[in-house]
Write a protein that holds these residues in place. Structure first.
Motif, mmCIF file in Angstrom:
data_model
loop_
_atom_site.group_PDB
_atom_site.id
_atom_site.type_symbol
_atom_site.label_atom_id
_atom_site.label_comp_id
_atom_site.label_asym_id
_atom_site.label_seq_id
_atom_site.Cartn_x
_atom_site.Cartn_y
_atom_site.Cartn_z
ATOM 1 N N PHE A 1 -35.220 17.225 132.194
ATOM 2 C CA PHE A 1 -34.005 17.929 132.603
ATOM 3 C C PHE A 1 -32.939 17.875 131.519
ATOM 4 N N TYR A 2 -32.745 16.711 130.910
ATOM 5 C CA TYR A 2 -31.693 16.529 129.913
ATOM 6 C C TYR A 2 -32.219 16.872 128.523
ATOM 7 N N HIS A 3 -31.550 17.825 127.873
ATOM 8 C CA HIS A 3 -31.982 18.270 126.547
ATOM 9 C C HIS A 3 -31.887 17.174 125.490
ATOM 10 N N TYR A 4 -31.081 16.175 125.736
ATOM 11 C CA TYR A 4 -30.900 15.109 124.747
ATOM 12 C C TYR A 4 -32.187 14.318 124.498
ATOM 13 N N PHE A 5 -32.991 14.141 125.526
ATOM 14 C CA PHE A 5 -34.181 13.300 125.382
ATOM 15 C C PHE A 5 -35.309 14.057 124.714
ATOM 16 N N ARG A 6 -35.955 13.373 123.773
ATOM 17 C CA ARG A 6 -37.111 13.928 123.075
ATOM 18 C C ARG A 6 -38.365 13.237 123.575
ATOM 19 N N THR A 7 -39.459 13.967 123.641
ATOM 20 C CA THR A 7 -40.738 13.358 124.023
ATOM 21 C C THR A 7 -41.671 13.236 122.823
ATOM 22 N N HIS A 8 -41.179 13.626 121.648
ATOM 23 C CA HIS A 8 -41.950 13.510 120.410
ATOM 24 C C HIS A 8 -41.007 13.020 119.314
ATOM 25 N N PRO A 9 -41.528 12.342 118.305
ATOM 26 C CA PRO A 9 -40.658 11.862 117.228
ATOM 27 C C PRO A 9 -39.916 13.012 116.550
ATOM 28 N N ALA A 10 -38.691 12.751 116.155
ATOM 29 C CA ALA A 10 -37.885 13.739 115.438
ATOM 30 C C ALA A 10 -38.226 13.695 113.957
ATOM 31 N N GLY A 11 -37.807 14.728 113.259
ATOM 32 C CA GLY A 11 -37.972 14.761 111.811
ATOM 33 C C GLY A 11 -37.033 13.779 111.132
ATOM 34 N N GLN A 12 -37.097 13.783 109.815
ATOM 35 C CA GLN A 12 -36.227 12.887 109.048
ATOM 36 C C GLN A 12 -34.758 13.254 109.223
ATOM 37 N N ARG A 13 -34.485 14.544 109.409
ATOM 38 C CA ARG A 13 -33.121 15.038 109.618
ATOM 39 C C ARG A 13 -33.112 15.882 110.890
ATOM 40 N N THR A 14 -32.015 15.838 111.638
ATOM 41 C CA THR A 14 -31.887 16.650 112.836
ATOM 42 C C THR A 14 -30.761 17.649 112.635
ATOM 43 N N ILE A 15 -31.086 18.917 112.854
ATOM 44 C CA ILE A 15 -30.123 20.009 112.743
ATOM 45 C C ILE A 15 -29.752 20.427 114.162
ATOM 46 N N TYR A 16 -28.459 20.374 114.457
ATOM 47 C CA TYR A 16 -27.946 20.786 115.758
ATOM 48 C C TYR A 16 -27.189 22.099 115.569
ATOM 49 N N LEU A 17 -27.581 23.129 116.319
ATOM 50 C CA LEU A 17 -26.871 24.402 116.275
ATOM 51 C C LEU A 17 -26.072 24.567 117.560
ATOM 52 N N CYS A 18 -24.792 24.869 117.411
ATOM 53 C CA CYS A 18 -23.935 25.055 118.577
ATOM 54 C C CYS A 18 -24.257 26.378 119.241
ATOM 55 N N ARG A 19 -24.347 26.334 120.574
ATOM 56 C CA ARG A 19 -24.662 27.527 121.356
ATOM 57 C C ARG A 19 -23.545 27.854 122.342
ATOM 58 N N ALA A 20 -22.377 27.250 122.166
ATOM 59 C CA ALA A 20 -21.252 27.501 123.076
ATOM 60 C C ALA A 20 -20.645 28.888 122.817
ATOM 61 N N GLU A 21 -19.780 29.318 123.730
ATOM 62 C CA GLU A 21 -19.242 30.670 123.703
ATOM 63 C C GLU A 21 -18.516 31.013 122.403
ATOM 64 N N SER A 22 -17.695 30.113 121.907
ATOM 65 C CA SER A 22 -16.943 30.399 120.688
ATOM 66 C C SER A 22 -17.891 30.667 119.525
ATOM 67 N N CYS A 23 -18.890 29.835 119.391
ATOM 68 C CA CYS A 23 -19.849 30.030 118.301
ATOM 69 C C CYS A 23 -20.666 31.297 118.515
ATOM 70 N N GLN A 24 -21.041 31.569 119.783
ATOM 71 C CA GLN A 24 -21.797 32.787 120.082
ATOM 72 C C GLN A 24 -20.996 34.026 119.670
ATOM 73 N N SER A 25 -19.698 34.006 119.956
ATOM 74 C CA SER A 25 -18.872 35.174 119.634
ATOM 75 C C SER A 25 -18.658 35.352 118.135
ATOM 76 N N MET A 26 -18.950 34.321 117.381
ATOM 77 C CA MET A 26 -18.738 34.382 115.934
ATOM 78 C C MET A 26 -20.046 34.448 115.138
ATOM 79 N N GLY A 27 -21.152 34.753 115.797
ATOM 80 C CA GLY A 27 -22.387 34.986 115.053
ATOM 81 C C GLY A 27 -23.449 33.919 115.161
ATOM 82 N N ALA A 28 -23.337 33.026 116.125
ATOM 83 C CA ALA A 28 -24.319 31.941 116.236
ATOM 84 C C ALA A 28 -25.720 32.451 116.580
ATOM 85 N N THR A 29 -25.809 33.559 117.311
ATOM 86 C CA THR A 29 -27.129 34.085 117.675
ATOM 87 C C THR A 29 -27.879 34.531 116.426
#
Length: 166
Positions: A74-102
């Motif tokens: 249910f919670y997106h924070y939890f991973r069920t597989h090991p992460a890579g060496q670096r983690t890239i987080y992309l914002c999907r909130a409304e402000s970012c969506q309106s400015m080209g996040a898609t």
């Protein structure tokens, strides 16, 4: 009423995972609402919540495996597989969506060859969605590990990725 715990009823589990889960559950299982703190503790310890840990966590908390699995998925924070060496987080909130996040999201996924919650084949990058980085004035925002980047564009992402390859 708690039932007797039987180790024999658990599927095989790696000793490193067993040790981490038992350490975390021993410290936290008596807290009210212990499941979330335990899942956070396991992920902090191992870097993810392995599928094979779920039956052990369920047993330690006298919950069903379905209850534990349901919370992990249910919670997106939890991973069920090991992460890579670096983690890239992309914002999907409304402000970012309106400015080209898609457009940025599509570009990053194509460039890395992964979708959200996946890791590149070489194990370098894991791509994760996040629903606000608090950098709305500089949308669209991206965070790599703990480094916040604002006004990110597909071209800016490519420049950053090139600098990482050096």
């Amino acid at each position: 009423m708690k039932t007797a715990k039987s180790v024999a009823s658990l599927p095989p589990i790696d000793e490193r995972i067993r040790g981490a889960v038992l350490d975390v559950t021993a410290r936290l299982k008596d807290q009210p609402g212990a499941l979330l703190p335990i899942l956070h503790g396991v992920q902090d310890s191992l870097g993810y919540v392995p599928d094979e840990a779920i039956p052990l966590i369920a047993r330690e908390l006298n919950l069903s495996r379905a209850d534990v699995h349901g919370v992990v998925t249910f919670y997106h924070y939890f991973r069920t597989h090991p992460a890579g060496q670096r983690t890239i987080y992309l914002c999907r909130a409304e402000s970012c969506q309106s400015m080209g996040a898609t457009k940025l999201e599509q570009h990053v996924k194509q460039r890395l060859g992964v979708d959200f919650h996946q890791t590149t084949a070489d194990g370098t990058f894991t791509l994760e969605p996040v629903y606000c980085l608090g950098n709305c004035a500089c949308s669209p925002a991206m965070m790599v590990d703990d480094e916040l980047k604002g006004r990110m564009t597909p071209e800016g992402f490519d420049a950053w990725l090139l600098s990482e390859a050096k």
